[in-house]
Design a protein around this motif. Structure first.
Motif, PDB file in Angstrom:
ATOM      1  N   HIS A  40      44.781  33.049  42.553  1.00 38.93           N
ATOM      2  CA  HIS A  40      46.135  33.595  42.623  1.00 38.93           C
ATOM      3  C   HIS A  40      47.144  32.511  43.002  1.00 38.93           C
ATOM      4  CE1 HIS A  40      49.523  36.008  43.977  1.00 38.93           C
ATOM      5  NE2 HIS A  40      49.000  37.012  43.293  1.00 38.93           N
ATOM      6  N   TYR A  67      38.577  34.008  33.903  1.00 37.96           N
ATOM      7  CA  TYR A  67      39.265  35.018  34.697  1.00 37.96           C
ATOM      8  C   TYR A  67      40.471  34.417  35.396  1.00 37.96           C
ATOM      9  CZ  TYR A  67      40.254  38.354  38.442  1.00 37.96           C
ATOM     10  OH  TYR A  67      40.875  39.225  39.293  1.00 37.96           O
ATOM     11  N   GLU A  69      42.934  35.341  38.276  1.00 43.88           N
ATOM     12  CA  GLU A  69      43.122  36.284  39.377  1.00 43.88           C
ATOM     13  C   GLU A  69      44.561  36.806  39.427  1.00 43.88           C
ATOM     14  OE1 GLU A  69      42.173  36.590  44.145  1.00 43.88           O
ATOM     15  OE2 GLU A  69      42.934  34.675  43.370  1.00 43.88           O
ATOM     16  N   ASP A  72      44.982  39.097  36.680  1.00 40.71           N
ATOM     17  CA  ASP A  72      43.870  40.048  36.642  1.00 40.71           C
ATOM     18  C   ASP A  72      43.454  40.295  35.190  1.00 40.71           C
ATOM     19  OD1 ASP A  72      41.849  41.656  37.604  1.00 40.71           O
ATOM     20  OD2 ASP A  72      43.106  43.451  37.697  1.00 40.71           O
ATOM     21  N   THR A 124      40.144  42.572  28.831  1.00 40.67           N
ATOM     22  CA  THR A 124      40.927  43.360  29.771  1.00 40.67           C
ATOM     23  C   THR A 124      41.712  44.388  28.972  1.00 40.67           C
ATOM     24  OG1 THR A 124      41.089  41.499  31.293  1.00 40.67           O
ATOM     25  CG2 THR A 124      42.686  43.271  31.571  1.00 40.67           C
ATOM     26  N   ARG A 127      44.277  48.103  33.036  1.00 37.78           N
ATOM     27  CA  ARG A 127      43.862  47.627  34.357  1.00 37.78           C
ATOM     28  C   ARG A 127      42.344  47.529  34.500  1.00 37.78           C
ATOM     29  NH1 ARG A 127      47.657  46.944  38.034  1.00 37.78           N
ATOM     30  NH2 ARG A 127      49.683  47.878  37.718  1.00 37.78           N
ATOM     31  N   HIS A 129      38.438  46.085  32.996  1.00 36.13           N
ATOM     32  CA  HIS A 129      37.761  45.025  32.264  1.00 36.13           C
ATOM     33  C   HIS A 129      36.616  45.676  31.488  1.00 36.13           C
ATOM     34  CE1 HIS A 129      40.232  42.329  34.536  1.00 36.13           C
ATOM     35  NE2 HIS A 129      39.742  42.813  35.661  1.00 36.13           N
TER      36      HIS A 129
END
Length: 150
Positions: A40, A67, A69, A72, A124, A127, A129
């Motif tokens: 993040h 990925y 973060e 997301d 994704t 919201r 995966h």
């Protein structure tokens, strides 16, 4: 998340050969998975930049799970797809290494978004995966056997 989706996941004791997880299908088929993540806290615009990856060749049964973060968001690519879409450094200290940048940015709004050209690799959905592609890869061999026997 992969375990919750019903995947059979094994973690190697050591990170050898760039394998972070091994996934196995019901018929014994397996794939090796390299997981790359961006935290993040990366600088604005780099939420899904994966740079200086040492992956010179295509490997059968080898996949990357990327990925971000902050976003997301996840992308899944085979080794061949990664080699085809990543940039390979031609000079400098990271010569031969590959980079891929899955996100774009809007500097006025200070937002980051997935680049549309990588949509087909996105796992994704809203919201959530969705690991359906991994399930499909692992069950392809079994499905082909069932078709050939009928």
């Amino acid at each position: 998340l992969m375990l919750k989706s019903g995947l059979d996941v094994y973690l190697p004791v050591v990170d050898d050969d760039g394998i972070d997880a091994i996934l196995r299908g019901a018929d014994g088929r397996k794939i090796d998975l390299q997981i790359k993540a961006r935290s993040h806290n990366v600088i604005f615009g780099d939420a899904a930049l994966f740079a200086a990856l040492n992956h010179p060749e295509v490997r059968e049964g080898y996949y990357f799970l990327f990925y971000s973060e902050r976003m997301d968001h996840m992308w899944l690519m085979s080794s061949a797809e990664f080699v085809a879409h990543a940039h390979q450094n031609k000079n400098g200290k990271n010569i031969g290494k590959r980079s891929i940048w899955f996100n774009g940015k809007n500097t006025r709004d200070r937002t980051e978004h997935p680049k549309p050209q990588f949509q087909r690799f996105s796992i994704t959905k809203g919201r959530e995966h969705d690991f359906a592609r991994l399930h499909g890869i692992l069950n392809t061999k079994l499905d082909q056997l069932e078709v050939s026997q009928s």
